[in-house]
Design an enzyme around this catalytic site. Sequence first.
Site, PDB file in Angstrom:
ATOM      1  N   HIS A   5       0.972  -1.271   0.012  1.00 23.04           N
ATOM      2  CA  HIS A   5       0.045   0.035  -0.090  1.00 23.04           C
ATOM      3  C   HIS A   5       0.766   1.208   0.055  1.00 23.04           C
ATOM      4  O   HIS A   5       0.339   2.212  -0.034  1.00 23.04           O
ATOM      5  CB  HIS A   5      -0.891   0.158   1.182  1.00 23.04           C
ATOM      6  CG  HIS A   5      -1.766  -1.291   1.204  1.00 23.04           C
ATOM      7  ND1 HIS A   5      -1.402  -2.415   1.994  1.00 23.04           N
ATOM      8  CD2 HIS A   5      -3.146  -1.449   0.636  1.00 23.04           C
ATOM      9  CE1 HIS A   5      -2.434  -3.178   1.845  1.00 23.04           C
ATOM     10  NE2 HIS A   5      -3.350  -2.906   1.091  1.00 23.04           N
ATOM     11  N   ARG A  25      -4.992  16.570   2.993  1.00 23.38           N
ATOM     12  CA  ARG A  25      -4.356  17.385   4.124  1.00 23.38           C
ATOM     13  C   ARG A  25      -2.870  17.102   4.152  1.00 23.38           C
ATOM     14  O   ARG A  25      -1.914  18.302   4.499  1.00 23.38           O
ATOM     15  CB  ARG A  25      -4.898  17.156   5.431  1.00 23.38           C
ATOM     16  CG  ARG A  25      -6.564  17.640   5.435  1.00 23.38           C
ATOM     17  CD  ARG A  25      -7.229  17.304   6.644  1.00 23.38           C
ATOM     18  NE  ARG A  25      -8.332  17.964   6.634  1.00 23.38           N
ATOM     19  CZ  ARG A  25      -9.214  17.948   7.556  1.00 23.38           C
ATOM     20  NH1 ARG A  25      -8.991  16.813   8.923  1.00 23.38           N
ATOM     21  NH2 ARG A  25     -10.349  18.377   7.917  1.00 23.38           N
ATOM     22  N   ARG A  44      -2.622   4.192  -4.751  1.00 25.19           N
ATOM     23  CA  ARG A  44      -4.041   4.519  -4.452  1.00 25.19           C
ATOM     24  C   ARG A  44      -4.533   6.077  -4.191  1.00 25.19           C
ATOM     25  O   ARG A  44      -5.540   6.180  -3.243  1.00 25.19           O
ATOM     26  CB  ARG A  44      -4.606   3.603  -2.866  1.00 25.19           C
ATOM     27  CG  ARG A  44      -4.514   2.232  -3.329  1.00 25.19           C
ATOM     28  CD  ARG A  44      -5.009   1.193  -2.425  1.00 25.19           C
ATOM     29  NE  ARG A  44      -5.037  -0.328  -2.699  1.00 25.19           N
ATOM     30  CZ  ARG A  44      -5.794  -1.304  -2.403  1.00 25.19           C
ATOM     31  NH1 ARG A  44      -7.070  -0.832  -1.752  1.00 25.19           N
ATOM     32  NH2 ARG A  44      -5.752  -2.570  -2.838  1.00 25.19           N
ATOM     33  N   ILE A  89      -2.822  13.584  13.450  1.00 27.12           N
ATOM     34  CA  ILE A  89      -3.596  14.889  13.561  1.00 27.12           C
ATOM     35  C   ILE A  89      -4.568  14.967  12.722  1.00 27.12           C
ATOM     36  O   ILE A  89      -4.679  14.780  11.561  1.00 27.12           O
ATOM     37  CB  ILE A  89      -2.515  16.101  12.928  1.00 27.12           C
ATOM     38  CG1 ILE A  89      -1.949  15.622  11.683  1.00 27.12           C
ATOM     39  CG2 ILE A  89      -1.203  16.123  13.967  1.00 27.12           C
ATOM     40  CD1 ILE A  89      -0.866  16.665  10.932  1.00 27.12           C
ATOM     41  N   MET A 180     -12.345   8.245  14.835  1.00 32.81           N
ATOM     42  CA  MET A 180     -12.447   7.199  14.331  1.00 32.81           C
ATOM     43  C   MET A 180     -11.075   6.228  14.420  1.00 32.81           C
ATOM     44  O   MET A 180     -11.149   5.165  13.864  1.00 32.81           O
ATOM     45  CB  MET A 180     -13.066   7.112  13.094  1.00 32.81           C
ATOM     46  CG  MET A 180     -14.241   7.744  12.982  1.00 32.81           C
ATOM     47  SD  MET A 180     -14.969   7.508  11.559  1.00 32.81           S
ATOM     48  CE  MET A 180     -15.475   5.971  11.260  1.00 32.81           C
ATOM     49  N   SER A 203     -13.744  19.992  15.903  1.00 27.76           N
ATOM     50  CA  SER A 203     -14.204  20.486  14.563  1.00 27.76           C
ATOM     51  C   SER A 203     -15.892  20.673  14.672  1.00 27.76           C
ATOM     52  O   SER A 203     -16.480  21.516  14.058  1.00 27.76           O
ATOM     53  CB  SER A 203     -13.932  19.925  13.291  1.00 27.76           C
ATOM     54  OG  SER A 203     -14.407  18.689  13.531  1.00 27.76           O
ATOM     55  N   ASP A 204     -16.431  19.715  15.550  1.00 25.73           N
ATOM     56  CA  ASP A 204     -18.001  19.930  15.781  1.00 25.73           C
ATOM     57  C   ASP A 204     -18.106  19.649  17.380  1.00 25.73           C
ATOM     58  O   ASP A 204     -17.835  18.965  17.982  1.00 25.73           O
ATOM     59  CB  ASP A 204     -18.543  18.882  14.898  1.00 25.73           C
ATOM     60  CG  ASP A 204     -18.239  18.747  13.424  1.00 25.73           C
ATOM     61  OD1 ASP A 204     -18.948  19.474  12.642  1.00 25.73           O
ATOM     62  OD2 ASP A 204     -17.252  18.189  13.240  1.00 25.73           O
TER      63      ASP A 204
END
Length: 235
Positions: A5, A25, A44, A89, A180, A203-204
Amino acid sequence: MATTHIDAEPADIAPTVLLPGDPLRARHIAQTVLDDARQVTARRNMLGYTGHWQGQPVTVMGGGMGIPSTAIYVTELARTYGVRRIIRIGTCGGLGAANLGDVLLAQSASTDSRFNRMQFGGHDLSAGADFGLLRAAVDAATAMGLPVRVAPVFSSDCFYDGAPDLLDHLRRHHIAGIEMEAAGLYGLAMREGFAALAILTVSDQLDRGQHMPAEQREQGLERMARLALASAASA
């Protein structure tokens, strides 16, 4: 040699890796924070770049979303490329006193994923950050004048439609953020013998229905990248 990968050669990957989820990012950080950055992998479309920060080699590459994707890249980075420090990050949803824009240093990461249990004989694994990196991040943030919160987080396998009572359990246990990847990263770090830390921007704000605009997310990303680099340099 390259892995399944990652199409970089061993000398192309630095001992320290910053790991945002989004490969774009990673490209943004390489272009704005690192010196002499060059692309070293694009298999990928999971872009990775190696450059220098204060004269030290650093790689930044995407890791994807969720523990399974992150685990693929982290395992190959550790086993094939001999990476010694991986700092995630990224962003997270905040709970309780965690305000929009706050930077969380994830001291530990609980999870609803079975990933760590499968590697730990079906038992619960106490997945935590490397203390040296965590302490270095606190010291670096103080030197930068950047307020941070050391707190436990939760890594969920579900972005949409998870367990309906999950947030109530997180609030009851004073968990500050939900994301996650961190639990899988920390479990792999313990198993493979490298140092890991997750640095997250809220962020939320899930309790208040607040959401960070895209431009502010990008600014927060650069701030976390500079904190991660300073932490790795002094750990």
